[in-house]
Design a protein around this motif. Structure first.
Motif, PDB file in Angstrom:
ATOM      1  N   MET A  89       0.791  -0.997   0.106  1.00 37.21           N
ATOM      2  CA  MET A  89       0.035  -0.011   0.032  1.00 37.21           C
ATOM      3  C   MET A  89       0.991   1.150  -0.104  1.00 37.21           C
ATOM      4  O   MET A  89       1.932   1.380   0.862  1.00 37.21           O
ATOM      5  N   THR A  90       0.741   2.213  -0.755  1.00 36.97           N
ATOM      6  CA  THR A  90       1.477   3.441  -0.944  1.00 36.97           C
ATOM      7  C   THR A  90       1.101   4.582   0.160  1.00 36.97           C
ATOM      8  O   THR A  90      -0.046   4.315   0.508  1.00 36.97           O
ATOM      9  N   PRO A  91       1.758   5.611   0.233  1.00 30.79           N
ATOM     10  CA  PRO A  91       1.286   6.470   1.133  1.00 30.79           C
ATOM     11  C   PRO A  91       0.025   7.328   0.412  1.00 30.79           C
ATOM     12  O   PRO A  91      -0.211   8.356   1.058  1.00 30.79           O
ATOM     13  N   VAL A  92      -0.300   6.999  -0.722  1.00 32.06           N
ATOM     14  CA  VAL A  92      -1.237   7.577  -1.436  1.00 32.06           C
ATOM     15  C   VAL A  92      -2.678   7.481  -0.599  1.00 32.06           C
ATOM     16  O   VAL A  92      -3.621   8.356  -0.644  1.00 32.06           O
ATOM     17  N   ALA A  93      -2.707   6.181  -0.182  1.00 33.54           N
ATOM     18  CA  ALA A  93      -4.035   6.111   0.522  1.00 33.54           C
ATOM     19  C   ALA A  93      -4.389   6.719   1.861  1.00 33.54           C
ATOM     20  O   ALA A  93      -5.505   6.961   1.875  1.00 33.54           O
ATOM     21  N   PRO A  94      -3.442   7.094   2.663  1.00 31.28           N
ATOM     22  CA  PRO A  94      -3.669   7.915   3.692  1.00 31.28           C
ATOM     23  C   PRO A  94      -3.951   9.112   3.318  1.00 31.28           C
ATOM     24  O   PRO A  94      -4.879   9.983   4.114  1.00 31.28           O
ATOM     25  N   LEU A  95      -3.393   9.845   2.572  1.00 29.39           N
ATOM     26  CA  LEU A  95      -3.616  10.929   1.776  1.00 29.39           C
ATOM     27  C   LEU A  95      -4.975  11.175   1.432  1.00 29.39           C
ATOM     28  O   LEU A  95      -5.769  11.966   1.942  1.00 29.39           O
ATOM     29  N   ALA A  96      -5.249  10.258   0.687  1.00 28.14           N
ATOM     30  CA  ALA A  96      -6.572  10.343   0.012  1.00 28.14           C
ATOM     31  C   ALA A  96      -7.801  10.222   1.024  1.00 28.14           C
ATOM     32  O   ALA A  96      -8.678  10.751   1.086  1.00 28.14           O
ATOM     33  N   LEU A  97      -7.473   9.408   1.857  1.00 24.20           N
ATOM     34  CA  LEU A  97      -8.688   9.079   2.904  1.00 24.20           C
ATOM     35  C   LEU A  97      -8.605  10.451   3.816  1.00 24.20           C
ATOM     36  O   LEU A  97      -9.855  10.991   4.176  1.00 24.20           O
ATOM     37  N   ASN A  98      -7.423  10.933   4.225  1.00 20.41           N
ATOM     38  CA  ASN A  98      -7.655  12.249   4.915  1.00 20.41           C
ATOM     39  C   ASN A  98      -8.245  13.387   4.306  1.00 20.41           C
ATOM     40  O   ASN A  98      -8.900  14.404   4.731  1.00 20.41           O
ATOM     41  N   LEU A  99      -7.939  13.431   3.131  1.00 15.58           N
ATOM     42  CA  LEU A  99      -8.384  14.512   2.409  1.00 15.58           C
ATOM     43  C   LEU A  99      -9.977  14.389   2.373  1.00 15.58           C
ATOM     44  O   LEU A  99     -10.868  15.339   2.347  1.00 15.58           O
ATOM     45  N   LEU A 100     -10.469  13.271   1.988  1.00 16.99           N
ATOM     46  CA  LEU A 100     -11.941  12.808   1.992  1.00 16.99           C
ATOM     47  C   LEU A 100     -12.538  13.184   3.392  1.00 16.99           C
ATOM     48  O   LEU A 100     -13.651  13.762   3.605  1.00 16.99           O
ATOM     49  N   LEU A 101     -11.814  12.924   4.615  1.00 13.18           N
ATOM     50  CA  LEU A 101     -12.398  13.147   5.776  1.00 13.18           C
ATOM     51  C   LEU A 101     -12.243  14.628   6.339  1.00 13.18           C
ATOM     52  O   LEU A 101     -12.821  15.024   7.087  1.00 13.18           O
ATOM     53  N   GLY A 102     -11.415  15.558   5.806  1.00 11.39           N
ATOM     54  CA  GLY A 102     -11.009  16.690   5.835  1.00 11.39           C
ATOM     55  C   GLY A 102     -12.209  17.729   5.347  1.00 11.39           C
ATOM     56  O   GLY A 102     -12.507  18.532   5.768  1.00 11.39           O
ATOM     57  N   VAL A 103     -13.055  17.194   4.491  1.00  9.54           N
ATOM     58  CA  VAL A 103     -14.300  18.029   3.818  1.00  9.54           C
ATOM     59  C   VAL A 103     -15.207  18.107   4.797  1.00  9.54           C
ATOM     60  O   VAL A 103     -15.601  19.214   4.979  1.00  9.54           O
ATOM     61  N   PRO A 104     -15.697  16.941   5.595  1.00  9.12           N
ATOM     62  CA  PRO A 104     -16.734  17.169   6.658  1.00  9.12           C
ATOM     63  C   PRO A 104     -16.026  17.914   7.832  1.00  9.12           C
ATOM     64  O   PRO A 104     -16.645  18.308   8.862  1.00  9.12           O
ATOM     65  N   GLY A 105     -14.700  17.574   7.902  1.00  7.97           N
ATOM     66  CA  GLY A 105     -14.012  18.350   8.980  1.00  7.97           C
ATOM     67  C   GLY A 105     -13.706  19.914   9.045  1.00  7.97           C
ATOM     68  O   GLY A 105     -13.426  20.227  10.059  1.00  7.97           O
ATOM     69  N   VAL A 106     -14.158  20.133   7.979  1.00  7.13           N
ATOM     70  CA  VAL A 106     -14.339  21.961   8.001  1.00  7.13           C
ATOM     71  C   VAL A 106     -15.242  22.402   8.861  1.00  7.13           C
ATOM     72  O   VAL A 106     -14.863  23.388   9.679  1.00  7.13           O
TER      73      VAL A 106
ATOM     74  N   ARG B  90       5.395   8.342  13.001  1.00  4.33           N
ATOM     75  CA  ARG B  90       5.417   9.759  12.838  1.00  4.33           C
ATOM     76  C   ARG B  90       5.063  10.381  11.871  1.00  4.33           C
ATOM     77  O   ARG B  90       4.293  11.318  11.547  1.00  4.33           O
ATOM     78  N   HIS B  91       5.471   9.996  10.553  1.00  4.80           N
ATOM     79  CA  HIS B  91       5.245  10.251   9.158  1.00  4.80           C
ATOM     80  C   HIS B  91       3.666   9.855   8.782  1.00  4.80           C
ATOM     81  O   HIS B  91       3.051  10.734   8.239  1.00  4.80           O
ATOM     82  N   TYR B  92       3.121   9.114   9.271  1.00  5.41           N
ATOM     83  CA  TYR B  92       1.713   8.550   8.911  1.00  5.41           C
ATOM     84  C   TYR B  92       0.796   9.674   9.496  1.00  5.41           C
ATOM     85  O   TYR B  92      -0.090  10.210   8.737  1.00  5.41           O
ATOM     86  N   TRP B  93       1.086  10.023  10.804  1.00  6.54           N
ATOM     87  CA  TRP B  93       0.344  10.998  11.690  1.00  6.54           C
ATOM     88  C   TRP B  93       0.406  12.372  11.206  1.00  6.54           C
ATOM     89  O   TRP B  93      -0.619  13.174  11.101  1.00  6.54           O
ATOM     90  N   LEU B  94       1.436  12.709  10.717  1.00  7.03           N
ATOM     91  CA  LEU B  94       1.787  13.969  10.150  1.00  7.03           C
ATOM     92  C   LEU B  94       1.002  13.907   8.828  1.00  7.03           C
ATOM     93  O   LEU B  94       0.360  14.942   8.559  1.00  7.03           O
ATOM     94  N   LEU B  95       1.240  13.002   7.817  1.00  2.74           N
ATOM     95  CA  LEU B  95       0.374  12.979   6.484  1.00  2.74           C
ATOM     96  C   LEU B  95      -0.878  13.090   6.818  1.00  2.74           C
ATOM     97  O   LEU B  95      -1.562  13.776   6.124  1.00  2.74           O
ATOM     98  N   SER B  96      -1.481  12.535   7.889  1.00  2.00           N
ATOM     99  CA  SER B  96      -3.043  12.414   8.095  1.00  2.00           C
ATOM    100  C   SER B  96      -3.336  13.740   8.521  1.00  2.00           C
ATOM    101  O   SER B  96      -4.490  14.424   8.075  1.00  2.00           O
ATOM    102  N   ALA B  97      -2.794  14.203   9.633  1.00  2.00           N
ATOM    103  CA  ALA B  97      -3.017  15.577  10.082  1.00  2.00           C
ATOM    104  C   ALA B  97      -3.169  16.619   9.069  1.00  2.00           C
ATOM    105  O   ALA B  97      -3.811  17.496   8.722  1.00  2.00           O
ATOM    106  N   THR B  98      -1.861  16.888   8.113  1.00  4.52           N
ATOM    107  CA  THR B  98      -1.689  17.869   6.810  1.00  4.52           C
ATOM    108  C   THR B  98      -3.194  17.243   5.849  1.00  4.52           C
ATOM    109  O   THR B  98      -3.644  18.302   5.378  1.00  4.52           O
TER     110      THR B  98
END
Length: 98
Positions: free
Chosen positions: A1-18, A76-84
């Motif tokens: 699994m590439t690091p794209v999956a966490p970024l995509a998941l958190n971008l989708l979760l960031g929309v209602p997170g506004v 560390r990198h996972y949670w930083l990528l998730s928060a970003t």
């Protein structure tokens, strides 16, 4: 699994997170410098914000916790990528809002 999956998941979760991010900003800004017309007190805001934040925190935590175990990223990198990724939709609204 590439690091794209966490970024995509958190971008989708960031929309209602506004909404919870805006609510937190509004709470803190009125706590630091209350508006003259905001005379209802902070208890009402806490009643509104607490369930919204709790729901969103659970909505954000469970998928991220499951995905964190499957990615090759360090913790560390996972949670930083998730928060970003989660904050990017809010940042985009701040930058591109009229």
């Amino acid at each position: 699994m590439t690091p794209v999956a966490p970024l995509a998941l958190n971008l989708l979760l960031g929309v209602p997170g506004v909404v919870p991010i805006w609510l937190l900003w509004y709470l803190v800004s009125n706590w630091i410098d209350p508006a003259p017309t905001e005379n209802d007190g902070m208890a009402l805001w806490l009643v509104i914000i607490a369930p919204v934040l709790a729901f969103y925190a659970l909505l954000w935590w469970f998928p991220n916790r499951a995905l964190a175990r499957r990615t090759p990223l360090t913790t560390r990198h996972y949670w930083l990528l998730s928060a970003t990724g989660t904050l990017l939709p809010t940042a985009a609204l701040l930058v591109y809002a009229p």
